[in-house]
Design a protein around this motif. Structure first.
Motif, PDB file in Angstrom:
ATOM      1  N   LEU A 149      -4.524   4.290 -16.677  1.00 40.83           N
ATOM      2  CA  LEU A 149      -3.513   4.478 -15.672  1.00 40.83           C
ATOM      3  C   LEU A 149      -3.330   5.768 -14.828  1.00 40.83           C
ATOM      4  O   LEU A 149      -3.268   5.601 -13.617  1.00 40.83           O
ATOM      5  N   LEU A 150      -3.679   6.672 -15.368  1.00 40.87           N
ATOM      6  CA  LEU A 150      -3.669   8.125 -14.558  1.00 40.87           C
ATOM      7  C   LEU A 150      -4.236   8.010 -13.458  1.00 40.87           C
ATOM      8  O   LEU A 150      -3.856   8.735 -12.391  1.00 40.87           O
TER       9      LEU A 150
ATOM     10  N   ILE B 194      -2.838   5.960 -10.589  1.00 44.11           N
ATOM     11  CA  ILE B 194      -1.839   6.678 -10.119  1.00 44.11           C
ATOM     12  C   ILE B 194      -2.166   7.752  -9.193  1.00 44.11           C
ATOM     13  O   ILE B 194      -1.858   7.696  -7.960  1.00 44.11           O
ATOM     14  N   ILE B 195      -2.982   8.375  -9.583  1.00 40.69           N
ATOM     15  CA  ILE B 195      -3.620   9.657  -8.648  1.00 40.69           C
ATOM     16  C   ILE B 195      -4.284   9.027  -7.437  1.00 40.69           C
ATOM     17  O   ILE B 195      -3.860   9.556  -6.443  1.00 40.69           O
TER      18      ILE B 195
ATOM     19  N   GLY C 176      -3.630   6.194  -6.137  1.00 45.07           N
ATOM     20  CA  GLY C 176      -2.397   5.404  -5.339  1.00 45.07           C
ATOM     21  C   GLY C 176      -1.786   6.690  -4.463  1.00 45.07           C
ATOM     22  O   GLY C 176      -1.435   6.526  -3.314  1.00 45.07           O
ATOM     23  N   VAL C 177      -1.155   7.671  -5.049  1.00 38.47           N
ATOM     24  CA  VAL C 177      -0.747   8.663  -4.342  1.00 38.47           C
ATOM     25  C   VAL C 177      -1.583   9.429  -3.159  1.00 38.47           C
ATOM     26  O   VAL C 177      -1.189   9.796  -2.391  1.00 38.47           O
TER      27      VAL C 177
ATOM     28  N   SER D   6      -1.731   6.951  -0.485  1.00 38.89           N
ATOM     29  CA  SER D   6      -0.195   7.038   0.217  1.00 38.89           C
ATOM     30  C   SER D   6      -0.156   8.316   1.056  1.00 38.89           C
ATOM     31  O   SER D   6       0.220   8.043   2.191  1.00 38.89           O
TER      32      SER D   6
END
Length: 135
Positions: A115-116, A119-120, A122-123, A126
């Motif tokens: 997941l990490l 998430i990175i 995705g950030v 964004s």
């Protein structure tokens, strides 16, 4: 060297279980390794934890060299009475709690490893989209 071999009971051998008097049972033979404790490459704790039981499996699992096996001859004191060790072998060790493979600490680590990065990513996307809209 035609002397008679000394036979010891498991109870007798079990009394030799400290750093000043340490005996091990390996392949039905008894060895006094007290003088070798300080020189043992794995440390004295390894030998001390092998007292009070048949240490054959512990000895074999490590994969000792032939020279280590030859050294045992210097520490030989006698043989174990097999009838006395059988009663001890039949005792089963206490059961360890079983952690399901998908619920243990390893599961959380694997989830974070998966997941990490997502998430990175995705950030990062964004931020890039936000900065592109601002200009």
């Amino acid at each position: 060297m035609g002397g008679e071999r000394k036979i010891y009971t498991f109870a007798e051998v079990s009394e030799h279980n400290n750093s000043k008097d340490c005996w091990l049972i390996i392949d039905g033979k008894i060895y006094d390794v007290t003088k070798f404790l300080e020189d043992h490459p794995g440390g004295d704790d390894v030998l001390l934890t092998a007292t009070g039981k048949d240490a054959t499996d512990d000895f074999e699992d490590v994969g000792h060299s032939q020279s280590a096996r030859d050294m045992l001859k210097d520490f030989y004191v006698g043989d174990i009475d097999p009838a006395t060790i059988q009663a001890k072998v039949q005792q089963t060790p206490p059961k360890q709690p079983q952690i399901p493979q998908d619920k243990g600490p390893g599961f959380m680590i694997k989830m974070l490893q998966f997941l990490l990065p997502l998430i990175i990513l995705g950030v990062a996307l964004s931020i890039r989209l936000y900065t592109n809209k601002s200009t």
